[in-house]
Design an enzyme around this catalytic site. Structure first.
Site, PDB file in Angstrom:
ATOM      1  N   ASP A   1      36.161  27.701  34.096  1.00 10.30           N
ATOM      2  CA  ASP A   1      35.457  28.972  34.258  1.00 10.30           C
ATOM      3  C   ASP A   1      35.089  29.187  35.717  1.00 10.30           C
ATOM      4  O   ASP A   1      34.360  28.401  36.319  1.00 10.30           O
ATOM      5  CB  ASP A   1      34.169  28.930  33.414  1.00 10.30           C
ATOM      6  CG  ASP A   1      33.365  30.215  33.517  1.00 10.30           C
ATOM      7  OD1 ASP A   1      33.578  31.108  32.678  1.00 10.30           O
ATOM      8  OD2 ASP A   1      32.527  30.341  34.445  1.00 10.30           O
TER       9      ASP A   1
ATOM     10  N   TYR B   1      31.821  33.341  42.775  1.00  6.81           N
ATOM     11  CA  TYR B   1      31.631  31.929  43.143  1.00  6.81           C
ATOM     12  C   TYR B   1      32.376  31.557  44.421  1.00  6.81           C
ATOM     13  O   TYR B   1      32.168  30.491  44.961  1.00  6.81           O
ATOM     14  CB  TYR B   1      32.086  30.981  42.007  1.00  6.81           C
ATOM     15  CG  TYR B   1      31.419  31.207  40.671  1.00  6.81           C
ATOM     16  CD1 TYR B   1      30.290  32.008  40.553  1.00  6.81           C
ATOM     17  CD2 TYR B   1      31.921  30.627  39.508  1.00  6.81           C
ATOM     18  CE1 TYR B   1      29.688  32.229  39.319  1.00  6.81           C
ATOM     19  CE2 TYR B   1      31.316  30.831  38.273  1.00  6.81           C
ATOM     20  CZ  TYR B   1      30.209  31.642  38.190  1.00  6.81           C
ATOM     21  OH  TYR B   1      29.623  31.855  36.964  1.00  6.81           O
TER      22      TYR B   1
ATOM     23  N   LYS C   1      35.829  36.370  36.478  1.00  9.76           N
ATOM     24  CA  LYS C   1      34.910  37.484  36.179  1.00  9.76           C
ATOM     25  C   LYS C   1      34.906  38.486  37.327  1.00  9.76           C
ATOM     26  O   LYS C   1      34.951  38.089  38.504  1.00  9.76           O
ATOM     27  CB  LYS C   1      33.482  36.964  35.978  1.00  9.76           C
ATOM     28  CG  LYS C   1      33.405  35.710  35.135  1.00  9.76           C
ATOM     29  CD  LYS C   1      31.984  35.269  34.863  1.00  9.76           C
ATOM     30  CE  LYS C   1      31.964  33.861  34.295  1.00  9.76           C
ATOM     31  NZ  LYS C   1      31.977  32.796  35.294  1.00  9.76           N
TER      32      LYS C   1
ATOM     33  N   HIS D   1      31.399  40.565  34.862  1.00 13.98           N
ATOM     34  CA  HIS D   1      30.393  39.523  35.102  1.00 13.98           C
ATOM     35  C   HIS D   1      28.983  39.959  34.678  1.00 13.98           C
ATOM     36  O   HIS D   1      28.265  39.210  34.035  1.00 13.98           O
ATOM     37  CB  HIS D   1      30.418  39.143  36.584  1.00 13.98           C
ATOM     38  CG  HIS D   1      29.872  37.786  36.874  1.00 13.98           C
ATOM     39  ND1 HIS D   1      30.338  36.997  37.896  1.00 13.98           N
ATOM     40  CD2 HIS D   1      28.897  37.065  36.288  1.00 13.98           C
ATOM     41  CE1 HIS D   1      29.673  35.854  37.906  1.00 13.98           C
ATOM     42  NE2 HIS D   1      28.783  35.877  36.950  1.00 13.98           N
TER      43      HIS D   1
END
Ligand SMILES: NC(=O)c1ccc[n+]([C@@H]2O[C@H](COP(=O)([O-])OP(=O)(O)OC[C@H]3O[C@@H](n4cnc5c(N)ncnc54)[C@H](OP(=O)(O)O)[C@@H]3O)[C@@H](O)[C@H]2O)c1
Length: 295
Positions: A49, A54, A79, A112
């Site tokens: 994931d 990120y 996401k 997200h």
């Protein structure tokens, strides 16, 4: 006798998804990504994931190349960040995501966080990306019951996954029930509450009784409640342990863990993100996605 834990779940669109995945938030160097993914893959994880936010999609993509892991053996989730929302932006951003991950499809793409301004346009783009084969399954993250109800008024197809913060101190029972009734799989992010749940005395006693760690106990509680999980760890022994969940909790034990709920979030409140259009800085609690990434 212990019942063997199923490894995957069939989503409403017919695709199979691993129930225990590996969260990669804060895994931010190539070396750490390589060692973490190798440990996780060897331990049996097949779902990884990540997210545009990120800033590690490229590291994950490179690790899969470095470790020579065949694409068809793994399930990749990413996401769409708030900043990438809207119809055109979403589509462009996913092209970037695919490039960074060095793949031509995602197994699962999530919105997200819900954002009022782009709520329907972003979802239309998600449906288009699926129709074009760039993503196999589409879902959402941090959506409430009312936002899912709203989405239903215009969606051609509904999300098959809702990834939300969920742990013993925030068990999200009404949302999980709604998801179940609507063929949406709830996937728990921060399934361990980013560590805040791990010192609880009752959980420690229950874990000792089963000869497992508190983390394992909590992850198994999620699975027995019908949720999928994506624990994250940078520590090899914990990565391995979090995938070893072949033991059973009784209904009474699950019920006792349910009683720990106190609606305590470690991350942003989705209703606020929906209105603000972005994540906000958290001034208390452990690392939030926003505080670490300076958004
Ligand atoms: N959709 C969203 O909005 C959203 C938001 C947040 C997170 N996520 C996803 O969910 C994943 C997991 O969430 P998270 O990282 O926030 O929290 P988490 O998995 O609940 O907790 C991670 C923390 O628990 C520690 N830990 C992990 N396993 C442990 C064990 N067996 N024993 C003791 N401590 C343990 C880790 O320490 P060490 O790393 O030091 O070992 C780390 O500090 C993320 O990586 C990300 O992929 C999604």
């Amino acid at each position: 006798m212990t019942t063997e834990t199923p490894k995957t779940v069939k989503l409403a669109d017919g695709n199979e998804m691993p129930l225990v995945g590996f969260g990669t938030y804060l895994i931010n160097t190539q070396e750490l990504m390589d060692t973490s993914i190798k440990t996780a893959f060897d331990a049996g994880y097949r779902l990884f994931d990540t997210a545009q936010l990120y800033r590690n999609e490229d590291l994950l993509g490179q690790s899969l190349v470095n470790l020579q892991i065949p694409r068809n053996q793994i399930f990749i989730t990413s996401k769409v960040a708030e900043i990438s929302q809207g119809y055109d932006h979403t589509i462009e951003s996913v092209d970037d995501t695919l490039q960074r991950l060095k793949t031509n499809y995602l197994d699962l793409l999530l919105v997200h966080w819900p954002v009022r301004k782009f709520f329907f346009d972003t979802w239309r783009a998600m449906e288009k990306l699926k129709a074009d084969g760039k993503v196999k399954s589409i879902g959402v993250s941090n959506y409430s019951v009312s936002q899912l109800e709203l989405l239903k008024t215009k969606a051609t197809e509904m999300p098959v996954v809702n990834q939300v913060e969920c742990h013993p101190f925030l068990n999200q029972r009404p949302l999980v029930k709604f998801d179940k009734e609507n063929d949406i799989l709830t996937q728990a992010w921060s399934p361990l509450g980013r560590g805040i749940t791990l010192d609880n005395e009752m959980l420690k006693k229950m874990a000792d009784h089963h000869d497992v760690s508190v983390a394992q106990l909590i992850l198994k509680w999620h699975l027995q409640n019908g949720l999928a999980v994506i624990p994250k760890s940078k520590t090899a022994s914990r990565i391995v342990e979090n995938h070893q969940l072949d033991f059973d909790l009784s209904e009474d034990e699950c019920g006792m863990i349910d009683l720990l709920n106190r609606n305590e979030r470690t991350g942003n409140d989705p209703e606020l993100v929906y209105e603000l259009g972005k994540q906000y800085k958290m001034f208390h609690g452990p690392q939030s996605e926003s505080s670490v990434l300076g958004k």
